[in-house]
Design a protein around this motif. Structure first.
Motif, mmCIF file in Angstrom:
data_model
loop_
_atom_site.group_PDB
_atom_site.id
_atom_site.type_symbol
_atom_site.label_atom_id
_atom_site.label_comp_id
_atom_site.label_asym_id
_atom_site.label_seq_id
_atom_site.Cartn_x
_atom_site.Cartn_y
_atom_site.Cartn_z
ATOM 1 N N LYS A 1 -8.727 6.705 0.756
ATOM 2 C CA LYS A 1 -7.633 6.521 1.715
ATOM 3 C C LYS A 1 -8.124 5.756 2.946
ATOM 4 O O LYS A 1 -7.410 4.922 3.498
ATOM 5 C CB LYS A 1 -7.065 7.874 2.120
ATOM 6 C CG LYS A 1 -6.361 8.620 0.991
ATOM 7 C CD LYS A 1 -5.832 9.968 1.467
ATOM 8 C CE LYS A 1 -5.161 10.720 0.325
ATOM 9 N NZ LYS A 1 -4.661 12.048 0.747
ATOM 10 N N THR B 1 0.834 -1.200 0.000
ATOM 11 C CA THR B 1 0.000 0.000 0.000
ATOM 12 C C THR B 1 0.874 1.258 0.000
ATOM 13 O O THR B 1 0.501 2.280 -0.589
ATOM 14 C CB THR B 1 -0.950 0.028 1.209
ATOM 15 O OG1 THR B 1 -0.202 -0.179 2.417
ATOM 16 C CG2 THR B 1 -2.027 -1.039 1.087
ATOM 17 N N SER C 1 -8.398 2.183 2.052
ATOM 18 C CA SER C 1 -7.055 1.605 1.963
ATOM 19 C C SER C 1 -6.491 1.296 3.343
ATOM 20 O O SER C 1 -5.857 0.258 3.556
ATOM 21 C CB SER C 1 -6.120 2.571 1.224
ATOM 22 O OG SER C 1 -6.579 2.812 -0.094
ATOM 23 N N LEU D 1 -1.457 4.123 -1.755
ATOM 24 C CA LEU D 1 -2.906 4.019 -1.571
ATOM 25 C C LEU D 1 -3.407 4.830 -0.381
ATOM 26 O O LEU D 1 -4.614 5.073 -0.264
ATOM 27 C CB LEU D 1 -3.298 2.552 -1.393
ATOM 28 C CG LEU D 1 -3.133 1.670 -2.627
ATOM 29 C CD1 LEU D 1 -3.455 0.224 -2.288
ATOM 30 C CD2 LEU D 1 -4.008 2.157 -3.763
#
Length: 258
Positions: free
Chosen positions: A182, A166, A185, A171
């Motif tokens: 966000k 990530t 993520s 991300l």
């Protein structure tokens, strides 16, 4: 496992199971022997069974496979489908696509995930552990790409790996990315940590005592395996979009100066 399965879906899955049976086993005898493994007689008189065998001939040598399958309850049909590797997209939607993606380029992860998928009913604890391992394999294969500049180790487990990828994919820190993305993520990292924690603390993978809780409900295994397929599919698609394969230029021998 879902108890209420629509007649329309059962019609479809019966056809797929029938085709798969004759793809794997070339004779009626072998098909009958396979289905007999699912046959349960509840009393010594043979009057109480979970399903009956129907035949096309009086000698009872040529099994009427479709008719037999149509008289098997929906839950058992799903178990048979999973055992045979028949897709069940209405119950685990992302898995068929995910499995096809893995087969093309991720052999180790593909084999591990196949084992996880097939053990959801038989051994939920094993299925969860294998699903975790499959996702680890996928992330490691992606991170091996030299274009991805992030530090990671071969011994890293799922939680460390998902944080690395990530970060590499930005991300959680991409400028201009919506805050909602966000947040999702960040939740992705948390979900992978939970999957790793389940594997370490609630499965057979790390040696347990009788008093330890072990995942034994297939519903939880379905949940985890489906979650892994969704996360894995997203990572594979993101990787392909952001880091497309490098095409090596071809040289026309007619253009060589010698």
């Amino acid at each position: 496992m879902m108890n209420g399965i629509s007649p329309r879906y059962q019609m479809s899955i019966v056809q797929n199971i029938n085709d798969r049976l004759f793809e794997l086993y070339k004779s009626y005898e072998d098909v009958a022997n396979y289905l007999d493994k699912w046959h349960i007689v509840y009393d010594c008189y043979g009057d109480n069974e979970n399903f009956y065998f129907y035949f096309k001939d009086e000698e009872r040598k040529k099994l009427d496979v479709k008719k037999t399958l149509h008289h098997i309850d929906g839950e058992t049909l799903l178990k048979i489908a999973i055992d045979l590797g028949v897709e069940t997209p209405d119950y685990i939607p992302s898995i068929p696509v995910f499995k096809n993606e893995l087969k093309s380029s991720y052999e180790t992860a593909s084999q591990t995930f196949e084992k996880a998928f097939k053990n959801v009913e038989e051994d939920p604890s094993l299925a969860v552990g294998l699903a975790n391992s499959a996702l680890e394999s996928i992330i490691k294969e992606i991170l091996k790409d030299t274009r991805i500049n992030v530090v990671w180790g071969e011994k890293d487990t799922l939680y460390s790996l998902i944080k690395s990828i990530t970060k590499a994919f930005k991300l959680t820190a991409e400028v201009g990315m919506p805050d909602e993305i966000k947040t999702i993520s960040t939740s992705l990292v948390g979900a992978c940590k939970a999957i790793e924690d389940l594997r370490s603390g609630k499965t057979i993978f790390h040696g347990k005592m009788d008093s330890n809780y072990i995942i034994s409900d297939s519903l939880y295994a379905y949940f985890i395996v489906n979650a892994v397929s969704t996360v894995g599919l997203f990572l594979l698609n993101f990787y392909k979009a952001k880091y497309p394969p490098i095409v090596q230029p071809t040289i026309d021998v007619d253009d060589l100066p010698f």
